[in-house]
Design an enzyme around this catalytic site. Structure first.
Site, mmCIF file in Angstrom:
data_model
loop_
_atom_site.group_PDB
_atom_site.id
_atom_site.type_symbol
_atom_site.label_atom_id
_atom_site.label_comp_id
_atom_site.label_asym_id
_atom_site.label_seq_id
_atom_site.Cartn_x
_atom_site.Cartn_y
_atom_site.Cartn_z
ATOM 1 N N ASP A 21 33.911 38.629 35.455
ATOM 2 C CA ASP A 21 35.274 38.288 35.032
ATOM 3 C C ASP A 21 35.626 38.975 33.714
ATOM 4 O O ASP A 21 34.752 39.240 32.890
ATOM 5 C CB ASP A 21 35.396 36.760 34.896
ATOM 6 C CG ASP A 21 36.854 36.301 34.896
ATOM 7 O OD1 ASP A 21 37.739 37.087 35.290
ATOM 8 O OD2 ASP A 21 37.104 35.149 34.492
ATOM 9 N N ASN A 69 41.910 35.462 45.178
ATOM 10 C CA ASN A 69 42.413 36.722 44.616
ATOM 11 C C ASN A 69 43.464 37.408 45.501
ATOM 12 O O ASN A 69 44.222 38.256 45.041
ATOM 13 C CB ASN A 69 41.264 37.704 44.335
ATOM 14 C CG ASN A 69 40.392 37.319 43.157
ATOM 15 O OD1 ASN A 69 39.205 37.643 43.108
ATOM 16 N ND2 ASN A 69 40.956 36.610 42.172
HETATM 17 C C1 IPE Z 1 36.668 34.905 39.902
HETATM 18 O O1 IPE Z 1 37.448 35.412 38.873
HETATM 19 C C2 IPE Z 1 36.638 35.849 41.055
HETATM 20 C C3 IPE Z 1 35.924 37.110 40.840
HETATM 21 C C4 IPE Z 1 35.284 37.444 39.763
HETATM 22 C C5 IPE Z 1 35.966 38.032 41.945
HETATM 23 P P1 IPE Z 1 38.961 34.966 38.688
HETATM 24 O O2 IPE Z 1 39.465 35.654 37.476
HETATM 25 O O3 IPE Z 1 39.715 35.185 39.936
HETATM 26 O O4 IPE Z 1 38.799 33.410 38.434
HETATM 27 P P2 IPE Z 1 39.857 32.305 37.949
HETATM 28 O O5 IPE Z 1 40.957 32.289 38.941
HETATM 29 O O6 IPE Z 1 40.339 32.724 36.598
HETATM 30 O O7 IPE Z 1 39.088 31.047 37.901
HETATM 31 C C1 IPE Z 2 37.662 39.956 37.397
HETATM 32 O O1 IPE Z 2 38.504 40.300 36.359
HETATM 33 C C2 IPE Z 2 37.879 40.847 38.601
HETATM 34 C C3 IPE Z 2 38.425 40.143 39.762
HETATM 35 C C4 IPE Z 2 38.752 38.878 39.809
HETATM 36 C C5 IPE Z 2 38.640 40.934 40.946
HETATM 37 P P1 IPE Z 2 39.947 39.679 36.213
HETATM 38 O O2 IPE Z 2 40.918 40.611 36.871
HETATM 39 O O3 IPE Z 2 40.001 38.291 36.690
HETATM 40 O O4 IPE Z 2 40.135 39.737 34.647
HETATM 41 P P2 IPE Z 2 40.895 38.683 33.738
HETATM 42 O O5 IPE Z 2 40.295 37.338 33.994
HETATM 43 O O6 IPE Z 2 42.342 38.748 34.121
HETATM 44 O O7 IPE Z 2 40.646 39.164 32.345
HETATM 45 MG MG MG Z 3 39.693 36.473 35.742
#
Ligand code: IPE
Ligand code: IPE
Ligand code: MG
Length: 248
Positions: A21, A69
Site C-alpha cells: 500500500d 479496487n
Molecule cells: C489494499 O489496499 C489492496 C491492495 C494493496 C491491492 P487499498 O489501498 O485498496 O486498501 P484500503 O481500501 O485503503 O483499505
Molecule cells: C496500493 O497503493 C496499490 C493498490 C491498491 C493497487 P494505493 O493505490 O492504494 O496507494 P494509496 O493508498 O492511495 O497511497
Molecule cells: Mg491504499
C-alpha cells in the site's frame, strides 16, 4: 548488508504475505500521477521477490488488486491491469531462471480476456518451477473467498460428495483459493494503514502482523529484512503458554 547477519536462516517465515500500500501517496509526494506510483511499485515487487527467493522463503503472496479496487476510477483500473500485463510479460524469463512458480488467487474470471490469457499462460509455463511460489492476489477479497468456498462445499454436500459432519476447518480450507499453500506466517503492510482490507481473512488466523509507514514504492530489501528480524523476535504461542512453546 549488515542486517542480513541478524537473520536466523533456520527460523525464516515459510510464507510471507504483503499488502503493498501507498503507491498513490508516493506519487502525490513526488507530484506525479497515481499511475506513476503503481509503476514505481512494480520495482519494489521485483526487489522483494528476488530477496525472498535468495533467502529461501517458500511462498510470497502479494496483494496486487482487491475486489474493492474495481471501484477505483476506470482509468486507474485500466492502468493497473496494463501494468499487470506488462509485469507478466517482463518477468517470465526471470521466473524461469529463478525457478519461481507463479500462482494466482481471486476472482480471475473478472479479469479482461488479454490479462486472463497472459496470466494463464504464465501460470502454465511456470507450473513446473520448484524453488519458490509467487502468489498474486488479483481481484481478491477474503469474504468473497469464504463465501465462494461455502458455496462449493454446499454443492459437494448436495451431490453427496461430502457429509456435513465431515466439514472441519481443515476440510474447509481445501475449498479456498489457497489450497496447498501453508498459511502466512508473516503479514507485512506498507503505507501506514493498520487494517487488513479484506485480505486472507481465513488464512491469517495466526499470522504475525508487521506494519510500516514506508510507502510501497520506497520499500527496499533492507526493509524486508527488518520485517523478518522483527518476526524472529516474536514468540508464536498459538494459544499456549510461553513455557509450552519453549520460551521463558
Ligand atoms: C489494499 O489496499 C489492496 C491492495 C494493496 C491491492 P487499498 O489501498 O485498496 O486498501 P484500503 O481500501 O485503503 O483499505
Ligand atoms: C496500493 O497503493 C496499490 C493498490 C491498491 C493497487 P494505493 O493505490 O492504494 O496507494 P494509496 O493508498 O492511495 O497511497
Ligand atoms: Mg491504499
Amino acid at each position: 548488508m549488515e542486517i542480513m547477519k541478524e537473520i536466523d536462516p533456520l527460523r525464516l517465515p515459510r510464507h510471507i504475505a504483503i499488502i503493498m500500500d501507498g503507491n498513490g501517496r508516493w506519487a502525490e509526494s513526488h507530484t506525479l500521477g497515481r499511475i506513476m506510483g503503481h509503476r514505481k511499485g512494480a520495482e519494489s515487487v521485483r526487489t522483494v521477490t528476488r530477496t525472498c527467493r535468495r533467502l529461501g522463503i517458500n511462498c510470497l503472496t502479494l496483494y496486487t488488486f482487491s475486489v474493492e479496487n474495481w471501484l477505483r476510477p476506470e482509468a486507474e483500473v485500466r492502468a493497473l491491469m496494463n501494468l499487470l500485463l506488462q509485469y507478466l510479460e517482463g518477468e517470465l524469463q526471470e521466473m524461469m531462471d529463478q525457478g519461481i512458480r507463479l500462482t494466482a488467487i481471486g476472482d480471475l474470471d473478472a479479469l479482461e480476456v488479454p490479462v486472463r490469457k497472459k496470466l494463464d499462460e504464465t501460470l502454465e509455463k511456470t507450473s513446473g518451477n520448484k524453488e519458490m511460489i509467487l502468489n498474486l492476489a488479483i481481484s481478491y477479497g477474503g469474504r468473497d473467498e469464504i463465501a465462494m468456498a461455502a458455496k462449493r462445499i454446499v454443492g459437494d454436500a448436495l451431490a453427496g460428495k461430502v457429509a456435513p459432519e465431515e466439514i472441519s476447518k481443515d476440510l474447509f480450507s481445501t475449498y479456498l483459493y489457497t489450497v496447498g499453500v501453508p498459511d502466512p506466517d508473516l503479514l507485512i503492510r506498507t503505507g501506514g494503514e493498520y487494517r487488513v482490507s479484506n485480505f486472507l481473512l481465513y488464512q491469517m488466523a495466526y499470522a504475525e502482523f508487521y506494519f510500516t509507514d514506508i510507502l510501497w514504492p520506497d520499500f527496499r530489501e533492507a526493509d524486508l529484512l527488518a520485517a523478518i528480524v522483527e518476526y524472529q523476535r516474536r514468540e508464536r504461542r498459538f494459544g499456549m503458554t510461553s513455557e509450552q512453546v519453549g520460551g521463558r
